[in-house]
Write a protein that holds these residues in place. Structure first.
Motif, PDB file in Angstrom:
ATOM      1  N   ALA A   1       0.843  -1.200   0.000  1.00  0.00           N
ATOM      2  CA  ALA A   1       0.000   0.000   0.000  1.00  0.00           C
ATOM      3  C   ALA A   1       0.878   1.250   0.000  1.00  0.00           C
ATOM      4  CB  ALA A   1      -0.926   0.009   1.212  1.00  0.00           C
ATOM      5  N   ARG A   2       0.320   2.340  -0.545  1.00  0.00           N
ATOM      6  CA  ARG A   2       1.002   3.640  -0.530  1.00  0.00           C
ATOM      7  C   ARG A   2       0.086   4.696   0.090  1.00  0.00           C
ATOM      8  NH1 ARG A   2       4.166   5.402  -5.923  1.00  0.00           N
ATOM      9  NH2 ARG A   2       4.873   6.987  -4.438  1.00  0.00           N
ATOM     10  N   TYR A  37      -0.757   5.389   3.130  1.00  0.00           N
ATOM     11  CA  TYR A  37      -1.695   4.787   4.068  1.00  0.00           C
ATOM     12  C   TYR A  37      -1.992   5.780   5.191  1.00  0.00           C
ATOM     13  CZ  TYR A  37      -3.876   1.242   7.031  1.00  0.00           C
ATOM     14  OH  TYR A  37      -4.754   0.521   7.796  1.00  0.00           O
ATOM     15  N   SER A  38      -3.255   6.119   5.373  1.00  0.00           N
ATOM     16  CA  SER A  38      -3.652   7.173   6.301  1.00  0.00           C
ATOM     17  C   SER A  38      -3.594   6.712   7.756  1.00  0.00           C
ATOM     18  CB  SER A  38      -5.067   7.647   5.967  1.00  0.00           C
ATOM     19  OG  SER A  38      -5.483   8.637   6.887  1.00  0.00           O
ATOM     20  N   PHE A  56       0.347  10.427   6.552  1.00  0.00           N
ATOM     21  CA  PHE A  56       0.250   9.294   5.628  1.00  0.00           C
ATOM     22  C   PHE A  56       1.568   8.532   5.595  1.00  0.00           C
ATOM     23  CE2 PHE A  56      -2.907  12.315   4.239  1.00  0.00           C
ATOM     24  CZ  PHE A  56      -3.986  11.525   3.886  1.00  0.00           C
ATOM     25  N   LEU A  76       3.633   0.861   2.752  1.00  0.00           N
ATOM     26  CA  LEU A  76       3.492  -0.311   3.610  1.00  0.00           C
ATOM     27  C   LEU A  76       3.912  -1.547   2.813  1.00  0.00           C
ATOM     28  CD1 LEU A  76       0.048   0.015   5.456  1.00  0.00           C
ATOM     29  CD2 LEU A  76       2.287  -0.138   6.526  1.00  0.00           C
ATOM     30  N   ASN A 106      -6.775  -2.196  12.416  1.00  0.00           N
ATOM     31  CA  ASN A 106      -6.769  -2.314  10.959  1.00  0.00           C
ATOM     32  C   ASN A 106      -6.403  -3.747  10.578  1.00  0.00           C
ATOM     33  OD1 ASN A 106      -3.670  -2.423  10.411  1.00  0.00           O
ATOM     34  ND2 ASN A 106      -3.904  -0.594  11.701  1.00  0.00           N
ATOM     35  N   TYR A 127      -4.134  -4.908   8.551  1.00  0.00           N
ATOM     36  CA  TYR A 127      -2.704  -5.210   8.551  1.00  0.00           C
ATOM     37  C   TYR A 127      -2.244  -5.570   9.965  1.00  0.00           C
ATOM     38  CZ  TYR A 127      -2.254  -3.172   3.858  1.00  0.00           C
ATOM     39  OH  TYR A 127      -2.367  -2.912   2.527  1.00  0.00           O
TER      40      TYR A 127
END
Length: 260
Positions: free
Chosen positions: A152-153, A155-156, A161, A165, A203, A205
């Protein structure tokens, strides 16, 4: 307390606020009538006048007049500040050891004084350079390490951000913070804050990582790192990966840095 403001304080009240702010490593701002003396590579004196004084947590000490961008007197980061009262006036001293310099400010008629605990972990990004660095890593993830897989890019999390990830070859979670220039202490603090945000938020992850009893690794990715930042990442258990950003920016037209 995040910040504190006093209007028209006496010297004792102002001294207490300065002492509290220095202890909290807060940024101090003072609007007052002051006189300034400097001893070091030269000698200078600035007689009484109304000025803005700013003291930053890294030791930077600035005195501004009503005109010009540059301060009229200043001391660089890593200078040491102390406060004391003499003849009913508040004195501030900024001392630098190498080269030996001493800036002394006598203050009277304080209009206001305040401190603020500022949270700012961002560094100036030029021409979207860090985005291009992220694109490069997404295209060639082995640049981070063999077996790295980005997932992921942007990621909030609560304070911003996370740049990228991903997971390593052992399925440990990896949180990457990218800096296109030499990384300093602020970059380490920023990554540490993101790690805490991530670990304190429910979350998918995190649940997967906990279920598999895997680690969460924080990686600061930059061309190089400052000595004080290197000490901090060792203390915090954060890793550093040295990667040069791409010299060519991805835009509608390809423009190299040499063109500037």
């Amino acid at each position: 307390m995040k910040y504190k403001i006093l209007e028209h304080p006496n010297s004792d009240e102002a001294y207490d606020l300065v002492h509290e702010a220095l202890r909290k490593r807060a940024t101090i701002t003072i609007f007052a009538c002051c006189k300034v003396n400097y001893e070091g590579r030269a000698l200078s004196e600035l007689n009484w006048g109304e000025r803005i004084i700013m003291i930053k947590p890294d030791g930077t000490f600035l005195i501004h007049q009503e005109k010009k961008v540059e301060p009229v007197n200043w001391q660089p980061p890593k200078s040491k500040t102390r406060a004391y009262i003499k003849n009913e006036n508040l004195f501030l001293e900024s001392h630098r050891r190498t080269p030996k310099e001493l800036l002394t400010v006598e203050i009277r008629q304080i209009q206001f004084i305040n401190y603020a605990n500022i949270e700012d972990f961002e560094e100036l990004e030029q021409a979207g350079y860090e985005k291009d660095m992220g694109d490069m890593i997404m295209d060639k993830p082995h640049m981070i390490e063999e077996g790295f897989t980005p997932t992921a890019r942007e990621y909030s999390v609560e304070h911003g951000f996370i740049d990228i990830l991903g997971k390593d070859s052992d399925n440990n979670l990896m949180i990457l913070e990218l800096k296109a220039r030499k990384a300093g202490v602020n970059a380490v603090k920023q990554l540490k804050r993101y790690l805490l945000d991530f670990e304190n938020t429910e979350n998918d992850y995190l649940r997967e990582c906990q279920a598999q009893k895997k680690k969460i690794r924080g990686l600061l990715v930059a061309p190089s790192i400052m000595d004080d930042a290197l000490e901090m990442i060792e203390e915090e258990g954060i890793e550093f990966v040295s990667i040069e950003p791409p010299r060519e920016l991805k835009r509608d037209k390809k423009v190299t840095l040499d063109a500037f």
